[in-house]
Design a protein around this motif. Structure first.
Motif, PDB file in Angstrom:
ATOM      1  N   LEU A  17       0.833  -1.207   0.000  1.00  0.00           N
ATOM      2  CA  LEU A  17       0.000   0.000   0.000  1.00  0.00           C
ATOM      3  C   LEU A  17       0.865   1.253   0.000  1.00  0.00           C
ATOM      4  O   LEU A  17       0.586   2.217  -0.726  1.00  0.00           O
ATOM      5  CB  LEU A  17      -0.921  -0.010   1.222  1.00  0.00           C
ATOM      6  N   GLY A  18       1.908   1.230   0.813  1.00  0.00           N
ATOM      7  CA  GLY A  18       2.801   2.385   0.866  1.00  0.00           C
ATOM      8  C   GLY A  18       3.479   2.647  -0.464  1.00  0.00           C
ATOM      9  O   GLY A  18       3.584   3.797  -0.912  1.00  0.00           O
ATOM     10  N   ILE A  19       3.934   1.583  -1.124  1.00  0.00           N
ATOM     11  CA  ILE A  19       4.577   1.740  -2.433  1.00  0.00           C
ATOM     12  C   ILE A  19       3.582   2.310  -3.442  1.00  0.00           C
ATOM     13  O   ILE A  19       3.903   3.220  -4.224  1.00  0.00           O
ATOM     14  CB  ILE A  19       5.139   0.391  -2.915  1.00  0.00           C
ATOM     15  N   GLY A  20       2.363   1.761  -3.443  1.00  0.00           N
ATOM     16  CA  GLY A  20       1.348   2.250  -4.372  1.00  0.00           C
ATOM     17  C   GLY A  20       1.014   3.711  -4.148  1.00  0.00           C
ATOM     18  O   GLY A  20       0.934   4.502  -5.098  1.00  0.00           O
ATOM     19  N   LEU A  21       0.845   4.102  -2.877  1.00  0.00           N
ATOM     20  CA  LEU A  21       0.540   5.495  -2.566  1.00  0.00           C
ATOM     21  C   LEU A  21       1.695   6.418  -2.950  1.00  0.00           C
ATOM     22  O   LEU A  21       1.476   7.537  -3.431  1.00  0.00           O
ATOM     23  CB  LEU A  21       0.232   5.645  -1.078  1.00  0.00           C
ATOM     24  N   ALA A  22       2.930   5.940  -2.750  1.00  0.00           N
ATOM     25  CA  ALA A  22       4.091   6.761  -3.094  1.00  0.00           C
ATOM     26  C   ALA A  22       4.151   7.013  -4.599  1.00  0.00           C
ATOM     27  O   ALA A  22       4.461   8.129  -5.046  1.00  0.00           O
ATOM     28  CB  ALA A  22       5.372   6.074  -2.620  1.00  0.00           C
ATOM     29  N   VAL A  23       3.855   5.985  -5.402  1.00  0.00           N
ATOM     30  CA  VAL A  23       3.861   6.144  -6.862  1.00  0.00           C
ATOM     31  C   VAL A  23       2.777   7.123  -7.291  1.00  0.00           C
ATOM     32  O   VAL A  23       3.020   8.041  -8.093  1.00  0.00           O
ATOM     33  CB  VAL A  23       3.667   4.783  -7.553  1.00  0.00           C
ATOM     34  N   VAL A  24       1.579   6.947  -6.753  1.00  0.00           N
ATOM     35  CA  VAL A  24       0.466   7.841  -7.110  1.00  0.00           C
ATOM     36  C   VAL A  24       0.766   9.273  -6.693  1.00  0.00           C
ATOM     37  O   VAL A  24       0.545  10.226  -7.459  1.00  0.00           O
ATOM     38  CB  VAL A  24      -0.840   7.349  -6.452  1.00  0.00           C
TER      39      VAL A  24
ATOM     40  N   THR B 282       3.665  10.716  -6.269  1.00  0.00           N
ATOM     41  CA  THR B 282       4.718  11.280  -7.128  1.00  0.00           C
ATOM     42  C   THR B 282       4.148  11.747  -8.461  1.00  0.00           C
ATOM     43  O   THR B 282       4.492  12.832  -8.951  1.00  0.00           O
ATOM     44  CB  THR B 282       5.817  10.235  -7.365  1.00  0.00           C
ATOM     45  N   LEU B 283       3.273  10.942  -9.046  1.00  0.00           N
ATOM     46  CA  LEU B 283       2.664  11.313 -10.323  1.00  0.00           C
ATOM     47  C   LEU B 283       1.774  12.548 -10.181  1.00  0.00           C
ATOM     48  O   LEU B 283       1.794  13.441 -11.042  1.00  0.00           O
ATOM     49  CB  LEU B 283       1.849  10.136 -10.871  1.00  0.00           C
ATOM     50  N   LEU B 284       1.011  12.617  -9.099  1.00  0.00           N
ATOM     51  CA  LEU B 284       0.124  13.759  -8.892  1.00  0.00           C
ATOM     52  C   LEU B 284       0.920  15.048  -8.680  1.00  0.00           C
ATOM     53  O   LEU B 284       0.547  16.108  -9.203  1.00  0.00           O
ATOM     54  CB  LEU B 284      -0.788  13.504  -7.689  1.00  0.00           C
ATOM     55  N   VAL B 285       2.015  14.957  -7.940  1.00  0.00           N
ATOM     56  CA  VAL B 285       2.843  16.142  -7.715  1.00  0.00           C
ATOM     57  C   VAL B 285       3.493  16.590  -9.020  1.00  0.00           C
ATOM     58  O   VAL B 285       3.621  17.790  -9.288  1.00  0.00           O
ATOM     59  CB  VAL B 285       3.920  15.848  -6.641  1.00  0.00           C
ATOM     60  N   ARG B 286       3.877  15.617  -9.844  1.00  0.00           N
ATOM     61  CA  ARG B 286       4.450  15.955 -11.152  1.00  0.00           C
ATOM     62  C   ARG B 286       3.431  16.710 -12.006  1.00  0.00           C
ATOM     63  O   ARG B 286       3.756  17.710 -12.654  1.00  0.00           O
ATOM     64  CB  ARG B 286       4.876  14.672 -11.867  1.00  0.00           C
ATOM     65  N   LEU B 287       2.177  16.258 -11.987  1.00  0.00           N
ATOM     66  CA  LEU B 287       1.121  16.938 -12.734  1.00  0.00           C
ATOM     67  C   LEU B 287       0.875  18.345 -12.189  1.00  0.00           C
ATOM     68  O   LEU B 287       0.665  19.295 -12.954  1.00  0.00           O
ATOM     69  CB  LEU B 287      -0.166  16.113 -12.677  1.00  0.00           C
ATOM     70  N   LEU B 288       0.905  18.481 -10.859  1.00  0.00           N
ATOM     71  CA  LEU B 288       0.711  19.793 -10.247  1.00  0.00           C
ATOM     72  C   LEU B 288       1.828  20.749 -10.645  1.00  0.00           C
ATOM     73  O   LEU B 288       1.581  21.932 -10.917  1.00  0.00           O
ATOM     74  CB  LEU B 288       0.638  19.654  -8.725  1.00  0.00           C
ATOM     75  N   TRP B 289       3.051  20.252 -10.676  1.00  0.00           N
ATOM     76  CA  TRP B 289       4.191  21.084 -11.070  1.00  0.00           C
ATOM     77  C   TRP B 289       4.028  21.576 -12.504  1.00  0.00           C
ATOM     78  O   TRP B 289       4.213  22.763 -12.799  1.00  0.00           O
ATOM     79  CB  TRP B 289       5.488  20.286 -10.931  1.00  0.00           C
TER      80      TRP B 289
END
Length: 280
Positions: A252-259, A261-268
């Motif tokens: 779960l932690g790995i999955g949340l970390a990937v998601v 990271t992707l969301l922060v990349r989109l926000l940037w």
């Protein structure tokens, strides 16, 4: 012929080459940070002393609480001390690699420094998130490791290799998640111009990681697990070393970390679309 051969190169090789370039660049950042630290030895000693004082202040409430009872919600005094050690490690790593960068976000946007960053042949998000390193804060990581070992020994916990691996992965996931949350809050500077108060709020929320998750009401536990996932960085690693967690929370932690990271990349990227040069 050579041109066609280059065109036929797989895209993944190009991607790997770019990532390796970022690794080499980060190693250079680290080398520069070490050189800077050798010129300011008083700063190193001051950081060490401040870190030890903060660590002591973090342990005092635990000693007071367990002066009247042996266990609280299934946690012994030694286990909470181990948790304080993990908290010290996590906050030390963030103070070393993350805080020096995200605390500069307002200056990057309002003083035109981002203009120069965008011209560099590297990921601007990578540069703004990992450019500066405060080597002196690693002393807090070392003191946290010492406290963690003391807590584990006193509690009689003898984690096996698999349990240690679970704990390390969870700490890594927690660091990624907390960095993603802080980055997202800092990137709001594209719209708010100043995010200094937001950084203060973040650091205040991180303090909840000093205490086991079960010490909080259910609603707060949910918040500290999914919305502000400090539990993955502190409580879960200690529970993993005690053998109370399986691989489910790790996945779960790995999955949340990937998601995250992707969301922060989109926000940037969305923030960059709204950015107009401060020097123009």
């Amino acid at each position: 012929m050579s041109t066609h051969a280059e065109e036929r190169q797989p895209l993944d090789r190009t991607w790997v080459h770019k990532q390796w370039r970022h690794v080499r660049l980060w190693r250079r950042f680290l080398g520069q940070a070490v050189v800077r630290e050798t010129h300011y030895r008083a700063h190193f000693l001051t950081t060490l002393l401040v870190g030890l004082v903060q660590l002591g202040l973090g342990i005092v409430p635990t000693l007071l609480l367990f002066g009247f009872t042996q266990q609280v919600h299934g946690w012994s005094r030694a286990e909470v001390i181990a948790l304080v050690g993990v908290f010290q490690i996590v906050t030390g790593l963030m103070a070393t690699f993350v805080a020096p960068n995200l605390n500069r976000m307002t200056a990057y946007l309002t003083e035109g420094e981002l203009d120069g960053v965008l011209l560099r042949p590297v990921s601007s998000q990578f540069y703004l998130t990992l450019r500066w390193i405060n080597v002196a804060e690693l002393t807090n990581v070392a003191s946290g490791i010492a406290v963690l070992v003391i807590g584990l020994v006193q509690s009689g916990i003898r984690p096996g290799a698999g349990q240690v691996l679970q704990a390390v992965v969870l700490v890594g996931c927690g660091l990624v998640l907390l960095t993603a949350v802080w980055s997202a809050m800092s990137f709001l500077a594209f719209w708010l111009q100043s995010v200094g108060p937001i950084g203060v709020v973040f650091l205040s929320l991180v303090e909840a990681g000093r205490y086991p998750l079960v010490f909080f009401p259910l609603a707060v536990r949910t918040f500290l697990t999914f919305a502000f996932p400090v539990a993955f960085a502190t409580t879960f690693p200690v529970r993993a070393m005690a053998g109370d967690l399986g691989w489910g929370p790790v996945a779960l932690g790995i999955g949340l970390a990937v998601v995250a990271t992707l969301l922060v990349r989109l926000l940037w990227r969305r923030g960059l679309l709204t950015y107009s040069s401060a020097s123009s």
